[in-house]
Design a protein around this motif. Sequence first.
Motif: not given
Length: 265
Positions: A240-242, A155, A158-159, A237-238
């Motif tokens: 949110q992804d996790l 994650a 990707d960010a 964003e990390v």
Amino acid sequence: MPIDTFRLTNAAARKYQDHSVPAMFGPLAKATMERVSLPANASVIDVACGTGALTREIAKALPGKGVVAGVDLNDTMIDVAQNMQPETPHRMIWDVCDVCNMPFGAAEFDFAFMQQGLQFFPDKPAALVEVGRVLKPGGGLYITCWRAISPFNGALADALHRYVSPEAATKARAPFSFRDGDVIADLLTSAGFAPEPPGAIILQRQFSDLAAQILALPIEADLRAAGDDITSTVIDEVAQDLGKFDQDGTLVVPQEAHLFFATKL
């Protein structure tokens, strides 16, 4: 990759100890030693020991009065490790050196350990040959390497790729760049070891302060250069992804490692 890439400042070594060791490398060291039984009075070397998370666990687990050595390329890491040395009956040795040129005689150690170091060595075959040189014939080598990209690092990469740079994303994935068990086994065999099929360790890495752990990583400089707004966006964003790993406000994220054991022929 130049050796200087892996040299850390005092502040970076301290951050590593304060954040990465409690979250990941300390639990991995404990999980490793739960699977290992060392004979009394053995001589053991921990290669690429960092701030000594595994070295300290080895000293606790080793019966009798033996020798426990920790070596690392970074003098800053060794300084922290020495300052955290536990009370122990063993003779403790700390040294700053390149893994391809260690200051020990041939066949000096009964066992060697390498926790999450092999993937960072520029010359892996030469490093393993040198570890074999300092091991006695029939001595044992334990290696942990990540066997899958952590959801956290995936994650984060990707960010970083979206908002910072492809180079920063590559840094985030770098610890997981050498995870093919067959390739590792072949390297061990070529270096004069007889490897057993690897076991697996699955950690549950906890993130009570996600931002602090992200900023304790080598990509901190990339984020600082990108500015506060980008840094906040990446962290958000990390998170949110996790989100699926959230347990009462703490992210508990699995992270898988190989555990290799190989005998020096």
